[in-house]
Design a protein around this motif. Structure first.
Motif, PDB file in Angstrom:
ATOM      1  N   LEU A 224      61.846  24.983 -46.373  1.00  0.00           N
ATOM      2  CA  LEU A 224      62.105  24.364 -44.881  1.00  0.00           C
ATOM      3  C   LEU A 224      61.586  22.782 -45.112  1.00  0.00           C
ATOM      4  O   LEU A 224      62.422  21.937 -44.846  1.00  0.00           O
ATOM      5  CB  LEU A 224      61.344  24.869 -43.810  1.00  0.00           C
ATOM      6  CG  LEU A 224      61.858  26.166 -43.292  1.00  0.00           C
ATOM      7  CD1 LEU A 224      60.577  26.763 -42.396  1.00  0.00           C
ATOM      8  CD2 LEU A 224      63.154  25.847 -42.632  1.00  0.00           C
ATOM      9  N   ILE A 225      60.468  22.576 -45.712  1.00  0.00           N
ATOM     10  CA  ILE A 225      60.022  21.156 -45.833  1.00  0.00           C
ATOM     11  C   ILE A 225      60.779  20.527 -46.915  1.00  0.00           C
ATOM     12  O   ILE A 225      61.383  19.378 -46.754  1.00  0.00           O
ATOM     13  CB  ILE A 225      58.397  21.380 -46.602  1.00  0.00           C
ATOM     14  CG1 ILE A 225      57.632  21.744 -45.484  1.00  0.00           C
ATOM     15  CG2 ILE A 225      57.934  19.904 -46.861  1.00  0.00           C
ATOM     16  CD1 ILE A 225      56.195  22.103 -46.070  1.00  0.00           C
ATOM     17  N   ASN A 226      61.402  21.299 -48.121  1.00  0.00           N
ATOM     18  CA  ASN A 226      62.162  20.612 -48.992  1.00  0.00           C
ATOM     19  C   ASN A 226      63.560  20.477 -48.487  1.00  0.00           C
ATOM     20  O   ASN A 226      64.150  19.373 -48.942  1.00  0.00           O
ATOM     21  CB  ASN A 226      62.021  21.567 -50.294  1.00  0.00           C
ATOM     22  CG  ASN A 226      60.947  21.576 -51.074  1.00  0.00           C
ATOM     23  OD1 ASN A 226      60.006  20.506 -50.902  1.00  0.00           O
ATOM     24  ND2 ASN A 226      60.541  22.561 -51.897  1.00  0.00           N
ATOM     25  N   LEU A 227      64.123  21.125 -47.511  1.00  0.00           N
ATOM     26  CA  LEU A 227      65.270  20.951 -46.981  1.00  0.00           C
ATOM     27  C   LEU A 227      65.446  19.851 -45.936  1.00  0.00           C
ATOM     28  O   LEU A 227      66.417  19.583 -45.413  1.00  0.00           O
ATOM     29  CB  LEU A 227      65.798  22.306 -46.353  1.00  0.00           C
ATOM     30  CG  LEU A 227      66.086  23.273 -47.445  1.00  0.00           C
ATOM     31  CD1 LEU A 227      66.042  24.828 -46.871  1.00  0.00           C
ATOM     32  CD2 LEU A 227      67.747  23.026 -48.207  1.00  0.00           C
ATOM     33  N   GLY A 228      64.259  19.370 -45.413  1.00  0.00           N
ATOM     34  CA  GLY A 228      64.271  18.161 -44.565  1.00  0.00           C
ATOM     35  C   GLY A 228      63.951  18.749 -43.217  1.00  0.00           C
ATOM     36  O   GLY A 228      64.171  17.891 -42.203  1.00  0.00           O
ATOM     37  N   TYR A 229      63.515  20.111 -43.015  1.00  0.00           N
ATOM     38  CA  TYR A 229      63.151  20.469 -41.502  1.00  0.00           C
ATOM     39  C   TYR A 229      61.898  19.872 -41.362  1.00  0.00           C
ATOM     40  O   TYR A 229      60.953  19.891 -42.082  1.00  0.00           O
ATOM     41  CB  TYR A 229      63.315  22.041 -41.739  1.00  0.00           C
ATOM     42  CG  TYR A 229      64.465  22.707 -41.568  1.00  0.00           C
ATOM     43  CD1 TYR A 229      64.967  23.031 -40.226  1.00  0.00           C
ATOM     44  CD2 TYR A 229      65.161  22.863 -42.827  1.00  0.00           C
ATOM     45  CE1 TYR A 229      66.220  23.865 -40.453  1.00  0.00           C
ATOM     46  CE2 TYR A 229      66.334  23.247 -42.747  1.00  0.00           C
ATOM     47  CZ  TYR A 229      66.960  23.781 -41.446  1.00  0.00           C
ATOM     48  OH  TYR A 229      68.061  24.448 -41.365  1.00  0.00           O
ATOM     49  N   ARG A 253      61.261  24.447 -32.531  1.00  0.00           N
ATOM     50  CA  ARG A 253      61.412  24.095 -31.099  1.00  0.00           C
ATOM     51  C   ARG A 253      62.456  23.498 -30.862  1.00  0.00           C
ATOM     52  O   ARG A 253      63.033  23.730 -29.463  1.00  0.00           O
ATOM     53  CB  ARG A 253      59.969  22.943 -30.849  1.00  0.00           C
ATOM     54  CG  ARG A 253      58.618  23.945 -30.927  1.00  0.00           C
ATOM     55  CD  ARG A 253      57.804  22.628 -30.546  1.00  0.00           C
ATOM     56  NE  ARG A 253      56.219  23.128 -30.861  1.00  0.00           N
ATOM     57  CZ  ARG A 253      55.389  22.622 -30.255  1.00  0.00           C
ATOM     58  NH1 ARG A 253      55.545  21.349 -29.407  1.00  0.00           N
ATOM     59  NH2 ARG A 253      54.209  23.010 -30.497  1.00  0.00           N
ATOM     60  N   ARG A 254      63.075  22.676 -31.740  1.00  0.00           N
ATOM     61  CA  ARG A 254      64.487  22.091 -31.162  1.00  0.00           C
ATOM     62  C   ARG A 254      65.645  23.161 -30.964  1.00  0.00           C
ATOM     63  O   ARG A 254      66.492  22.999 -30.321  1.00  0.00           O
ATOM     64  CB  ARG A 254      64.728  20.809 -32.281  1.00  0.00           C
ATOM     65  CG  ARG A 254      65.996  20.235 -32.064  1.00  0.00           C
ATOM     66  CD  ARG A 254      66.124  19.134 -33.305  1.00  0.00           C
ATOM     67  NE  ARG A 254      67.305  18.467 -33.163  1.00  0.00           N
ATOM     68  CZ  ARG A 254      68.448  18.756 -33.836  1.00  0.00           C
ATOM     69  NH1 ARG A 254      68.551  19.975 -34.582  1.00  0.00           N
ATOM     70  NH2 ARG A 254      69.646  18.247 -33.580  1.00  0.00           N
ATOM     71  N   ALA A 315      69.033  27.823 -46.515  1.00  0.00           N
ATOM     72  CA  ALA A 315      69.507  26.863 -45.934  1.00  0.00           C
ATOM     73  C   ALA A 315      70.962  27.431 -45.429  1.00  0.00           C
ATOM     74  O   ALA A 315      71.087  27.267 -44.203  1.00  0.00           O
ATOM     75  CB  ALA A 315      69.955  25.520 -46.599  1.00  0.00           C
ATOM     76  N   THR A 316      71.570  27.986 -46.122  1.00  0.00           N
ATOM     77  CA  THR A 316      72.840  28.853 -45.650  1.00  0.00           C
ATOM     78  C   THR A 316      72.529  29.944 -44.524  1.00  0.00           C
ATOM     79  O   THR A 316      73.195  29.970 -43.466  1.00  0.00           O
ATOM     80  CB  THR A 316      73.489  29.508 -46.716  1.00  0.00           C
ATOM     81  OG1 THR A 316      73.671  28.716 -47.706  1.00  0.00           O
ATOM     82  CG2 THR A 316      74.601  30.257 -46.538  1.00  0.00           C
ATOM     83  N   LYS A 317      71.431  30.588 -44.629  1.00  0.00           N
ATOM     84  CA  LYS A 317      71.097  31.571 -43.589  1.00  0.00           C
ATOM     85  C   LYS A 317      70.879  30.970 -42.469  1.00  0.00           C
ATOM     86  O   LYS A 317      71.298  31.218 -41.400  1.00  0.00           O
ATOM     87  CB  LYS A 317      69.895  32.469 -44.238  1.00  0.00           C
ATOM     88  CG  LYS A 317      69.221  33.439 -43.242  1.00  0.00           C
ATOM     89  CD  LYS A 317      69.925  34.476 -43.292  1.00  0.00           C
ATOM     90  CE  LYS A 317      69.598  35.734 -42.502  1.00  0.00           C
ATOM     91  NZ  LYS A 317      70.261  36.945 -42.481  1.00  0.00           N
ATOM     92  N   LEU A 318      70.103  29.993 -42.482  1.00  0.00           N
ATOM     93  CA  LEU A 318      69.599  29.372 -41.019  1.00  0.00           C
ATOM     94  C   LEU A 318      70.791  28.506 -40.494  1.00  0.00           C
ATOM     95  O   LEU A 318      70.734  28.786 -39.318  1.00  0.00           O
ATOM     96  CB  LEU A 318      68.376  28.301 -41.431  1.00  0.00           C
ATOM     97  CG  LEU A 318      67.254  28.859 -41.957  1.00  0.00           C
ATOM     98  CD1 LEU A 318      66.130  27.557 -42.357  1.00  0.00           C
ATOM     99  CD2 LEU A 318      66.340  29.406 -41.028  1.00  0.00           C
ATOM    100  N   GLY A 322      72.439  28.542 -36.567  1.00  0.00           N
ATOM    101  CA  GLY A 322      72.676  27.296 -35.740  1.00  0.00           C
ATOM    102  C   GLY A 322      71.243  26.469 -36.013  1.00  0.00           C
ATOM    103  O   GLY A 322      71.126  25.598 -35.160  1.00  0.00           O
ATOM    104  N   ILE A 323      70.600  26.903 -36.840  1.00  0.00           N
ATOM    105  CA  ILE A 323      69.175  26.029 -37.176  1.00  0.00           C
ATOM    106  C   ILE A 323      69.549  24.987 -38.483  1.00  0.00           C
ATOM    107  O   ILE A 323      69.556  25.320 -39.491  1.00  0.00           O
ATOM    108  CB  ILE A 323      68.160  27.138 -37.439  1.00  0.00           C
ATOM    109  CG1 ILE A 323      68.163  28.328 -36.504  1.00  0.00           C
ATOM    110  CG2 ILE A 323      66.876  26.383 -37.428  1.00  0.00           C
ATOM    111  CD1 ILE A 323      66.980  29.365 -36.941  1.00  0.00           C
ATOM    112  N   ARG A 324      69.472  23.781 -37.896  1.00  0.00           N
ATOM    113  CA  ARG A 324      69.682  22.614 -38.880  1.00  0.00           C
ATOM    114  C   ARG A 324      68.529  21.955 -38.740  1.00  0.00           C
ATOM    115  O   ARG A 324      67.798  21.715 -37.795  1.00  0.00           O
ATOM    116  CB  ARG A 324      71.012  22.020 -38.501  1.00  0.00           C
ATOM    117  CG  ARG A 324      72.335  22.833 -38.543  1.00  0.00           C
ATOM    118  CD  ARG A 324      73.476  22.228 -38.301  1.00  0.00           C
ATOM    119  NE  ARG A 324      74.583  23.054 -38.628  1.00  0.00           N
ATOM    120  CZ  ARG A 324      75.470  23.792 -37.849  1.00  0.00           C
ATOM    121  NH1 ARG A 324      74.576  24.118 -36.726  1.00  0.00           N
ATOM    122  NH2 ARG A 324      76.470  24.472 -38.342  1.00  0.00           N
ATOM    123  N   PRO A 325      68.540  20.925 -39.924  1.00  0.00           N
ATOM    124  CA  PRO A 325      67.240  19.948 -40.002  1.00  0.00           C
ATOM    125  C   PRO A 325      67.387  19.196 -38.631  1.00  0.00           C
ATOM    126  O   PRO A 325      68.830  18.740 -38.451  1.00  0.00           O
ATOM    127  CB  PRO A 325      67.445  19.257 -41.146  1.00  0.00           C
ATOM    128  CG  PRO A 325      68.340  20.237 -42.086  1.00  0.00           C
ATOM    129  CD  PRO A 325      69.044  21.120 -41.057  1.00  0.00           C
TER     130      PRO A 325
END
Length: 327
Positions: A224-229, A253-254, A315-318, A322-325
């Motif tokens: 998550l951190i490396n992907l920019g979340y 949260r978002r 990232a593909t799973k998230l 609908g969960i994007r950075p």
């Protein structure tokens, strides 16, 4: 399903030729069993049955190798180092399967590999040598630092999280002051002496969070951190409709969404399931999710080990949910 074991259990799995003969096996039978793979020679005169070996996670297999090496060594035995010390401390080695046992050479700086043991010429202070059930290894903090300098981030963060959890977490709650003291102490260690990999080690220490209860949670957070979340909330407490206490691995949260890393053990491991069947566990999880959604309005997304093999697969799973950075 593979399982984890502790040090006494590892000792109990190891058999000598004398013990095998006492069980009725002839020398010829022992060699035949080694040849056909039903008996595994771990070290000279140290054997484990193939069934027992196949039933272990990588950490358990390496622990058996470490114990066998100790049993074959003259007293007081090697000072096990790095991943070999990690398994003695009960730390995870996320998807790492060491090819050799690792030990520190005291008093010299020339490393070598001999008979399946990688000897490392690294300085180890006497205060950083401990004994666990009679086996010498580096201290827990020194072991975490060594892994952080020499291992992939997924391995080192999983181990650091586990070490911090043992020091600063009660139940699902991390005590901030204790966690901060641990990090300050570890960062101070990272400054003396300077060594290769220390930049990665400092990042691992800064990212460590003892609220991760499984290596899969640690690796999920790293991705998550490396992907920019944004760093998600961890171990989010929700009170159910009848006053139940629920704890969710991640809170986005978002996206108004909880995230749960599902290890296979929850459904397949007899010890974790207790008397419940896999179907009963699934139904209980569904009722739990329904209750959480009812009191919070948030949905729950689940993922497993296959989903976090790479940051991109995660990232593909998230994104499919609908969960994007930044999350």
């Amino acid at each position: 399903m593979p399982k984890s074991i502790d040090l006494p259990a590892a000792r109990a799995l190891i058999l000598t030729r004398a013990q095998l003969r006492a069980r009725g096996h002839t020398e010829r039978d022992i060699e035949r069993r080694v040849s056909d793979g039903t008996l595994r020679r771990v070290r000279n005169d140290r054997y484990v049955t193939a069934d027992a070996w196949e039933g272990l996670w990588n950490e358990g297999r390496h622990l058996v190798e470490v114990v066998a090496t100790h049993l074959n060594s003259a007293a007081p035995g090697p000072v096990f180092w790095g991943p070999s010390s990690a398994v003695l401390h009960g730390l995870p080695l996320y998807r790492m399967a060491p090819k050799n046992v690792h030990a520190a050479i005291l008093g010299t700086r020339h490393g070598r590999t001999l008979a399946g043991v990688a000897w490392h010429g690294v300085p180890v202070d006497s205060a950083d040598i401990v004994e666990i059930d009679g086996i010498r290894c580096t201290s827990l903090e020194r072991t975490v630092l060594d892994l952080a300098c020499t291992s992939p981030s997924a391995v080192s963060l999983s181990a650091a999280d586990a070490a911090l959890r043992s020091a600063a977490v009660t139940g699902h709650v991390q005590h901030p002051e204790i966690a901060e003291d641990w990090k300050e102490r570890m960062l101070a260690r990272a400054e003396r002496p300077r060594r290769p990999g220390i930049r990665n080690a400092r990042r691992t220490i800064q990212l460590a969070d003892g609220r991760a209860q499984l290596p899969g949670e640690s690796v999920s957070r790293l991705h998550l951190i490396n992907l920019g979340y944004a760093v998600p909330d961890l171990q989010v407490h929700v009170v159910g409709s009848a006053g139940q206490d629920y704890w969710l691995d991640f809170g986005f949260r978002r996206s108004r969404c909880f995230g749960e890393f599902d290890g296979e053990g929850k459904y397949l491991d007899d010890d974790m399931r207790g008397v419940r069947t896999a179907e009963e566990v699934v139904l209980a999880e569904k009722r739990r999710e329904d209750d959480i959604r009812g009191v919070t309005g948030w949905r729950t997304v689940r993922w497993g080990s296959a989903d976090i093999r790479t940051a991109q697969s995660f990232a593909t799973k998230l994104v499919s949910f609908g969960i994007r950075p930044p999350g």
